[in-house]
Write a protein that holds these residues in place. Sequence first.
Motif, PDB file in Angstrom:
ATOM      1  N   ALA A   1       8.513  44.381 -20.453  1.00  0.00           N
ATOM      2  CA  ALA A   1       7.068  44.171 -20.406  1.00  0.00           C
ATOM      3  C   ALA A   1       6.392  44.399 -21.753  1.00  0.00           C
ATOM      4  N   GLY A   2       7.118  44.970 -22.710  1.00  0.00           N
ATOM      5  CA  GLY A   2       6.528  45.249 -24.001  1.00  0.00           C
ATOM      6  C   GLY A   2       5.718  46.528 -24.024  1.00  0.00           C
ATOM      7  N   GLU A   3       5.892  47.365 -23.035  1.00  0.00           N
ATOM      8  CA  GLU A   3       5.166  48.636 -22.973  1.00  0.00           C
ATOM      9  C   GLU A   3       5.753  49.658 -23.949  1.00  0.00           C
TER      10      GLU A   3
ATOM     11  N   GLU B   1       9.090  49.910 -27.150  1.00  0.00           N
ATOM     12  CA  GLU B   1      10.223  49.309 -27.852  1.00  0.00           C
ATOM     13  C   GLU B   1      10.768  50.323 -28.843  1.00  0.00           C
TER      14      GLU B   1
ATOM     15  N   ALA C   1       8.023  44.415 -29.698  1.00  0.00           N
ATOM     16  CA  ALA C   1       8.119  44.596 -28.249  1.00  0.00           C
ATOM     17  C   ALA C   1       7.899  43.266 -27.539  1.00  0.00           C
ATOM     18  N   GLY C   2       8.352  43.210 -26.284  1.00  0.00           N
ATOM     19  CA  GLY C   2       8.134  42.020 -25.466  1.00  0.00           C
ATOM     20  C   GLY C   2       9.433  41.375 -25.024  1.00  0.00           C
ATOM     21  N   HIS C   3       9.321  40.117 -24.576  1.00  0.00           N
ATOM     22  CA  HIS C   3      10.497  39.395 -24.108  1.00  0.00           C
ATOM     23  C   HIS C   3      10.388  37.917 -24.463  1.00  0.00           C
TER      24      HIS C   3
ATOM     25  N   THR D   1       4.547  39.422 -23.159  1.00  0.00           N
ATOM     26  CA  THR D   1       4.449  40.775 -22.656  1.00  0.00           C
ATOM     27  C   THR D   1       4.013  40.745 -21.184  1.00  0.00           C
TER      28      THR D   1
END
Length: 279
Positions: free
Chosen positions: A176-178, A180, A186-188, A274
């Motif tokens: 979810a990017g909460e 990293e 962060a993220g996907h 995210t």
Amino acid sequence: MRPLITPAALAASPAGERPAVLDVRWRLGGPPGAESYREGHLPGAVFVDLDTALAAPPGEGGRHPLPDPADLQRELRKAGIRSDRPVVVYDDADGSVAARAWWLLRWAGHWDVAVLDGGYAAWLAEGGEVTTETAVPEPGDIEVAPGGMPVLSADEAAVLAREGVLFDARAKARYAGETEPVDPRAGHIPGAVNAPSAEHLGADGRWRTPADLAERFAALGLRDGAPVGAYCGSGVTASSVVLALEVAGRAEPAALYPGSWSHWSRDPERPAATGHEPG
């Protein structure tokens, strides 16, 4: 050999037909798996390190790039791996590192390999013998022939996320990017579906049944005939998605993005989604 083997089945294998056993215990934050090996391991097991034997040095290709075939062949031969002898691999976590070794051996052309179901904990729980004696096997003769398992480039992973199903094996918060804690961003990958590797196991630490896994992947959107792939932080836990899909009954192996998020996130031109939805 099926992709999983029980401790009882391994223990019951005849002396002259017992598989080669690889101990691949590893933890992102330590302590080193070699320390655990010295404290106790399966009889005859050879310790193989993820960072130095099952991956190339970190760099532009990510944190755990695929090893050079010649380097991998040297390490596997040193561990006693022979082309005509089955192999069993184990770790002491959620089976992901063992799955990486399983995947890598198959990618290298050695298909007679299985992961010990439940790993070291299950072996102990069933009263399996343990030793502190370091195994020194006869050198193996395996010939590494890359290409036995399908792989994805970053561009191919992006396309698969749009046109098929691309599973992200990381924990939900990283997807979810909460948070990293390791990689540059962060993220996907946009369109990827979260399938945390820890959820492949039951409460007892063993792999869920084929029916359970098939139901899980169906609930995540996998449909018959759809191309499927997997990635994670550095290409390790994603291997467990490939294994879980095979346990679930998928005939064709899922493709693996070896560089995974550690490679994708290095390029600021690649987008990052995210939130808890594919995006």
